[in-house]
Write an enzyme that holds these catalytic residues in place. Sequence first.
Site, PDB file in Angstrom:
ATOM      1  N   CYS A  47       0.830  -1.203   0.000  1.00 54.60           N
ATOM      2  CA  CYS A  47       0.000   0.000   0.000  1.00 54.60           C
ATOM      3  C   CYS A  47       0.864   1.252   0.000  1.00 54.60           C
ATOM      4  CB  CYS A  47      -0.920  -0.025   1.206  1.00 54.60           C
ATOM      5  SG  CYS A  47      -2.057  -1.385   1.089  1.00 54.60           S
ATOM      6  N   GLU A  48       1.649   1.415  -1.032  1.00 56.51           N
ATOM      7  CA  GLU A  48       2.533   2.581  -1.193  1.00 56.51           C
ATOM      8  C   GLU A  48       2.666   2.808  -2.682  1.00 56.51           C
ATOM      9  OE1 GLU A  48       4.436   4.366   1.050  1.00 56.51           O
ATOM     10  OE2 GLU A  48       3.905   3.163   2.808  1.00 56.51           O
TER      11      GLU A  48
END
Length: 465
Positions: A393-394
């Site tokens: 989640c980046e």
Amino acid sequence: MSRVAHPAGPRHADVLPADYPPAPPADLNALHPAIWPRSAVRRDGVLTLGAVDVRDLAGEFGTPVFVTDEDDVRGRCQEYMEAFGGDATGAQVYYAAKAFCSRAVLRWVADEGLGVDVCTGGELEVALTAGIDPAKITLHGNNKLPAELARAVAAGIGHVVLDSYEEIARLAYYAEQAGVRPRVLVRVTTGVEAHTHEFMATAHDDQKFGFSLASGAADEAVRRVLALPALEFAGLHSHIGSQIFDTAGFEVAAHRVVDLAARIATEHGVDVSELDLGGGFGIAYTPEDDPPDVKSLAAGLQAIVTAQCAAFGLPLPRLTIEPGRGIVGPSTVTLYEVGTIKDVDGIRTYVSVDGGMSDNIRTALYDASYTCALASRSSAAPPMLTRIVGRHCESGDIVVRHCYLPSDLAPGDLLAVAATGAYCWSLASNYNHLPRPGVVAVRDGSAREIVRRETVADLLRLDVG
Ligand SMILES: Cc1ncc(COP(=O)(O)O)c(C=O)c1O
């Protein structure tokens, strides 16, 4: 390789460089011999490593997985030993285990005659339990814990590299308690910092490692060591950087260290019998990288040390080097399975794989460049400009920033990212609770796991709340 620090938050594709898009390679299926492990070839279009088909490796061990060519590691060890081991000083090569630390790999390097350099109690335990001769282990670190110093002394390791005044006193205490006299090197901060293609010889005293030459701290550290009968002063240590492609930085650093050796001879009447010039020798990650071969590197360093010692009228110390990346970096590829393919119109295609920044943080951390290829088949389809991204989640979760792959790429295809043997598994994390990949060694048509793949159960076992 750009080393520009990037601001916090995502800023990855909004500014296209002037030379965008980069030119596609002539042949998408080619495996550049300087980048891929030495055993890497395509058989019927499929990448094989150590004569093992990558589809079989993915089937047996799952993906993502690090695949290490054992003969490649051993071959590089032999080259370093031949290049550095044969000089008049009896030069010694230590493998820097921080690059990748597993018992199997430490046994391979020890088999080939190298010593092992560790920088924590954890790495030390891996080395000791691998059966590495303690006399051929060097312990580094800017804040070795008292328990680590005590363990190193009790195990009888060959060298401790001293990094602070506190540590000089602590080590002397543990040595006295144990009734032994460890050989020590004083780590010197020379003011030289070197990386790929460039080096700077000023302003890098501002760092946590070692004793500054400029401030006189290095001279004072040597004074304190020599005043303590529990410690045996062996010499000086200097490490100037990473991914270095020429010897210019080593020349400046060696000059400064040998200058200190001359002062030590004058002030104390003591010879510096060992000079450790650290690691940092560069490897090829992309076709643009052109590192020198190990022989010319060795000849360069030996000439530098010989010339500097002659200039100061000093006897030649035993030369030591500590390569990490240069031993394991090129030996390993990471295999991933393609999950999704998303065309971002007119810019590039995002290819998401089943790993990411948790198994290779170097792209996000250093803006590192890598070479990637379709591994499970070859293809004659035209090139498509891609960015290989992970599943974290980046938006900075990028594995390979720019990479041409065949435009018929499909979910389920296997991709191989080359030269991931150093500072990938060792910097791996469990971000987003992804289990870390296993490491599989290949040789002569067989494969065995040398580091087991983690499972979610492994992670849950640690969650004791
Ligand atoms: C003291 C020391 N020696 C050796 C190395 C190994 O460097 P490389 O893997 O670039 O050869 C490092 C890396 O940081 C280091 O700090």
